[in-house]
Design an enzyme around this catalytic site. Structure first.
Site, PDB file in Angstrom:
ATOM      1  N   ARG A 184      51.986  -6.560  -2.294  1.00 48.81           N
ATOM      2  CA  ARG A 184      51.592  -5.684  -3.389  1.00 48.81           C
ATOM      3  C   ARG A 184      52.366  -6.034  -4.659  1.00 48.81           C
ATOM      4  NH1 ARG A 184      52.666   0.057  -1.813  1.00 48.81           N
ATOM      5  NH2 ARG A 184      54.683  -0.325  -2.780  1.00 48.81           N
ATOM      6  N   TYR A 244      37.939  -3.480 -27.718  1.00 48.65           N
ATOM      7  CA  TYR A 244      37.270  -3.510 -26.415  1.00 48.65           C
ATOM      8  C   TYR A 244      36.915  -2.084 -26.007  1.00 48.65           C
ATOM      9  CZ  TYR A 244      36.577  -4.136 -21.402  1.00 48.65           C
ATOM     10  OH  TYR A 244      36.060  -4.111 -20.132  1.00 48.65           O
ATOM     11  N   ASP A 297      46.299  -7.816 -27.756  1.00 55.43           N
ATOM     12  CA  ASP A 297      45.261  -8.330 -26.871  1.00 55.43           C
ATOM     13  C   ASP A 297      44.784  -9.647 -27.479  1.00 55.43           C
ATOM     14  OD1 ASP A 297      42.915  -9.018 -25.571  1.00 55.43           O
ATOM     15  OD2 ASP A 297      42.110  -6.994 -25.524  1.00 55.43           O
ATOM     16  N   LYS A 356      38.303 -13.810 -18.568  1.00 49.52           N
ATOM     17  CA  LYS A 356      37.553 -14.496 -19.611  1.00 49.52           C
ATOM     18  C   LYS A 356      37.981 -15.963 -19.738  1.00 49.52           C
ATOM     19  CE  LYS A 356      35.811 -10.354 -20.430  1.00 49.52           C
ATOM     20  NZ  LYS A 356      36.726  -9.393 -19.797  1.00 49.52           N
TER      21      LYS A 356
END
Length: 385
Positions: free
Chosen positions: A54, A106, A179, A204
């Site tokens: 994890r 976004y 970003d 992306k």
């Protein structure tokens, strides 16, 4: 694993994936470790550095190391998606903290900020981050904790001045996160311009093949705030699968070639589309008359990116018809893949979207630019016949 030469260019570093090979087999492709847990030493310690997948998995480490190198940061963390990475930054804040974010950004993150983040107790203010006076006016001394930028900003590809906003942020000890999904480290490096954290939707351009959902954060410093983010990932469990991490590393090896080709295609297409009578406006920071073009030249020395948008004469229906009639451009959500995508963005974002209803968002791939233009021209002509 061997380490790379410090004399390599960043393009070579990316193509060689840091030059790492598996020392056990001498494989040029690093193994995928699918284990979820690891054996303790006889003295009950974990000298391997791996405890539980994890948070600890050897498959993540070369990907994070490569991204750290490309962004010239101190450390990187992979997440299960771009949204998970972005949300972790805001969750590392405390209720009552004031944050500034762009009006146009976004859409999913914008909705999350206006919904969950506000309900949780963050004071969220959306401003035009291309307007320095608006950013400065929004700062609340002693309370503003974070400024979030997205540049170029989806889907109008507006450009915010990172260095100028850094100056405003540092004057009040405010963190600045960027970003940089659409710029990628090929075109821009926000940490070198003074930003504290860079976020990527690695789905992306970093991956580039439309087959992995992933996110990443890169920090300039391993400070207390970064440790809060690290703890959030560990305890929240928003980690990437080992298989996806392997696929992501594969994609990053062709990052420079793909981004440069799509950027070259987008610039040429933007220039050609400006001349078509069916196109009302082209949104692309590489155009010399585009607002923010000079800033883009300064902070994106590698190019202007593969994303552009057009507003179509005839309004919403003409735009939707144009998208429906393309053959080469695929009607799909996402961006940054090798294939070109087209999308009527207002339909996707729904009620309350600030996006013009005549706008088509274009993610330019690496196909022939001439073929892409011919396909768009045919669709535009059909929509206006």
């Amino acid at each position: 694993m061997t380490t790379r030469s410090n004399n390599w260019s960043v393009q070579t570093t990316s193509a060689q994936a840091l030059g790492l090979i598996d020392q056990g087999t001498k494989s040029l492709v690093l193994p995928t470790y699918s284990a979820t847990t690891y054996q303790r030493d006889a003295d009950n310690q974990y000298t391997s550095g791996n405890v539980y997948s994890r948070d600890d998995n050897p498959t993540y480490k070369p990907v994070e190391a490569l991204l750290t190198e490309l962004e010239e940061g101190a450390e990187s963390l992979l997440f299960s998606s771009g949204m998970a990475a972005a949300v972790a930054v805001f969750q590392a804040l405390k209720p009552g903290d004031h944050v500034i974010a762009p009006k146009v950004m976004y859409w999913s993150l914008r909705n999350w900020l206006l919904g969950f983040a506000r309900e949780w107790g963050l004071l969220v203010e959306l401003v035009d981050t291309t307007d320095l006076k608006a950013v400065e006016a929004a700062i609340q001394p002693q309370q503003t904790r974070l400024i979030w930028l997205e540049t170029p900003g989806n889907p109008l590809w507006t450009v915010s001045d990172i260095e100028a906003i850094v100056s405003l942020a540092k004057a009040d000890n405010i963190l600045l996160a960027v970003d940089s999904t659409c710029a990628t480290p090929v075109l821009s490096k926000p940490l070198t311009l003074g930003a504290d954290i860079v976020m990527h939707s690695a789905t992306k351009y970093l991956n580039g093949h439309s087959d992995v959902i992933a996110g990443a954060l890169v920090t300039k410093r391993q400070d207390d705030f970064w440790q809060r983010i690290r703890s959030l990932r560990k305890h929240g469990g928003a980690v990437l699968s080992p298989q996806d991490a392997t696929q992501l590393l594969r994609g990053m090896r062709t990052l420079f070639i793909r981004v440069r080709e799509s950027s070259n295609n987008a610039l040429w297409l933007a220039q050609q589309l400006q001349q078509l009578p069916q196109v009302k406006r082209v949104w692309y920071p590489g155009l010399t008359d585009f607002p923010g073009h000079e800033i883009a030249c300064r902070q994106m020395p590698g190019g202007f990116g593969g994303m552009l948008s057009i507003q179509v004469e005839g309004g919403e229906q003409a735009a939707i018809t144009t998208a429906a009639e393309t053959q080469l451009w695929k009607r799909a959500t996402s961006l940054g893949g090798v294939e070109s995508l087209i999308e009527h963005r207002a339909s996707v974002e729904g009620a309350g979207s600030p996006v013009p209803d005549d706008l088509l968002r274009l993610s330019t791939g690496i196909e022939s630019a001439e073929d892409l233009l011919a396909d768009l021209k045919s669709a535009l002509e059909y929509a206006h016949h």
